[in-house]
Design a protein around this motif. Structure first.
Motif, PDB file in Angstrom:
ATOM      1  N   THR A   1       0.739  -0.950  -0.447  1.00  0.00           N
ATOM      2  CA  THR A   1       0.283  -0.134   0.198  1.00  0.00           C
ATOM      3  C   THR A   1       1.124   1.065  -0.051  1.00  0.00           C
ATOM      4  O   THR A   1       2.190   1.228   0.822  1.00  0.00           O
ATOM      5  CB  THR A   1      -0.900  -0.063   1.172  1.00  0.00           C
ATOM      6  OG1 THR A   1      -0.142  -0.176   2.451  1.00  0.00           O
ATOM      7  CG2 THR A   1      -1.642  -1.371   1.297  1.00  0.00           C
ATOM      8  N   GLU A   2       0.019   2.313  -0.657  1.00  0.00           N
ATOM      9  CA  GLU A   2       1.092   3.298  -0.502  1.00  0.00           C
ATOM     10  C   GLU A   2       0.624   4.481   0.596  1.00  0.00           C
ATOM     11  O   GLU A   2      -0.106   4.021   1.024  1.00  0.00           O
ATOM     12  CB  GLU A   2       1.031   3.870  -1.983  1.00  0.00           C
ATOM     13  CG  GLU A   2       1.052   3.689  -3.083  1.00  0.00           C
ATOM     14  CD  GLU A   2       1.010   4.406  -4.296  1.00  0.00           C
ATOM     15  OE1 GLU A   2      -0.781   5.262  -4.126  1.00  0.00           O
ATOM     16  OE2 GLU A   2       1.002   4.334  -5.798  1.00  0.00           O
ATOM     17  N   THR A   3       1.877   5.178   1.196  1.00  0.00           N
ATOM     18  CA  THR A   3       1.739   5.784   2.813  1.00  0.00           C
ATOM     19  C   THR A   3       2.393   7.323   2.428  1.00  0.00           C
ATOM     20  O   THR A   3       1.747   7.097   3.159  1.00  0.00           O
ATOM     21  CB  THR A   3       2.365   5.409   3.380  1.00  0.00           C
ATOM     22  OG1 THR A   3       4.335   5.235   2.892  1.00  0.00           O
ATOM     23  CG2 THR A   3       2.342   3.520   3.724  1.00  0.00           C
ATOM     24  N   GLY A   4       1.644   7.875   0.822  1.00  0.00           N
ATOM     25  CA  GLY A   4       2.072   8.700   0.545  1.00  0.00           C
ATOM     26  C   GLY A   4       4.132   9.255   0.530  1.00  0.00           C
ATOM     27  O   GLY A   4       4.825   9.117   1.403  1.00  0.00           O
ATOM     28  N   ALA A   5       4.331  10.614  -0.223  1.00  0.00           N
ATOM     29  CA  ALA A   5       5.417  11.074  -0.378  1.00  0.00           C
ATOM     30  C   ALA A   5       6.273   9.772  -0.718  1.00  0.00           C
ATOM     31  O   ALA A   5       7.792   9.945  -0.348  1.00  0.00           O
ATOM     32  CB  ALA A   5       6.241  11.007   1.522  1.00  0.00           C
ATOM     33  N   GLY A   6       5.565   9.108  -1.545  1.00  0.00           N
ATOM     34  CA  GLY A   6       7.013   8.052  -2.768  1.00  0.00           C
ATOM     35  C   GLY A   6       7.108   7.367  -1.909  1.00  0.00           C
ATOM     36  O   GLY A   6       8.072   5.978  -1.528  1.00  0.00           O
TER      37      GLY A   6
END
Length: 190
Positions: A134-139
């Motif tokens: 899962t993407e957690t933000g800021a790449g």
């Protein structure tokens, strides 16, 4: 002279037990009798990786779907490749490196969020596992490993499953550390 016959029978039985044990440990003699099946969880193990999800997915998938790097050939042999699924052998040193456990698993790829593993042959009759990305933000990406292991023969199988799960989860943790390091290296963030 009768004692020689008895000694020979005991030695043969002991050799058979040892051969059976070595066969089960290495995965050469899978035991799947379907009686007294008990399951236990594997994981969860969570790794936060400073790399985009597509990069992390590619780090895990490339040795399976592409050409297996020379450095991984002692750990992985892809027997059959499809576009989104492979049949692969995994090799794990056991008994202090004196033996090698071989598992055969299907590995299914659902880009970019999931990789599923299903045991076909190994030291236990049943294992299903997943890597969920899962993407957690800021790449960045969170990789969560979870699974289930099934063993037969009631308490004996439960005991064997606990021993196998300890080594299994340690092997997964080591693999996840390699995935993290490689994905972060590829994106220049560590």
């Amino acid at each position: 002279m009768a004692w020689i016959g008895r000694l020979t029978a005991v030695a043969a039985a002991g050799g058979g037990v040892l051969a059976g044990y070595l066969g089960v440990v290495t995965g050469a003699v899978p035991v799947d009798v379907g009686v007294g099946r008990r399951t236990r969880p594997l994981g969860p193990q969570t790794v936060d990786i400073a790399a985009p999800r597509d990069v992390v997915f590619d780090v895990v998938a490339r040795p399976y779907l592409g050409r297996t790097p020379r450095a991984m050939r002692e750990k992985l042999n892809v027997l059959e490749r499809g576009s989104d699924m492979v049949l692969a052998e995994h090799f794990t040193p056991v008994a202090g490196g004196r033996l090698t456990a071989t598992t055969v698993e299907t590995v299914r790829f659902t880009r970019p969020e999931r990789i599923d593993f299903r045991l076909v042959r190994g030291p236990v009759p049943q294992v299903t596992e997943s890597f969920v990305l899962t993407e957690t933000g800021a790449g960045a990406t969170r990789l969560v490993y979870e699974g289930r292991m099934g063993t037969d023969l009631w308490r004996l199988g439960e005991w064997w499953g606990a021993a196998v799960a300890l080594r299994w989860e340690a092997t997964v943790a080591s693999s996840l550390a390699v995935v993290k390091a490689e994905a972060e290296r590829r994106t220049g963030r560590q």
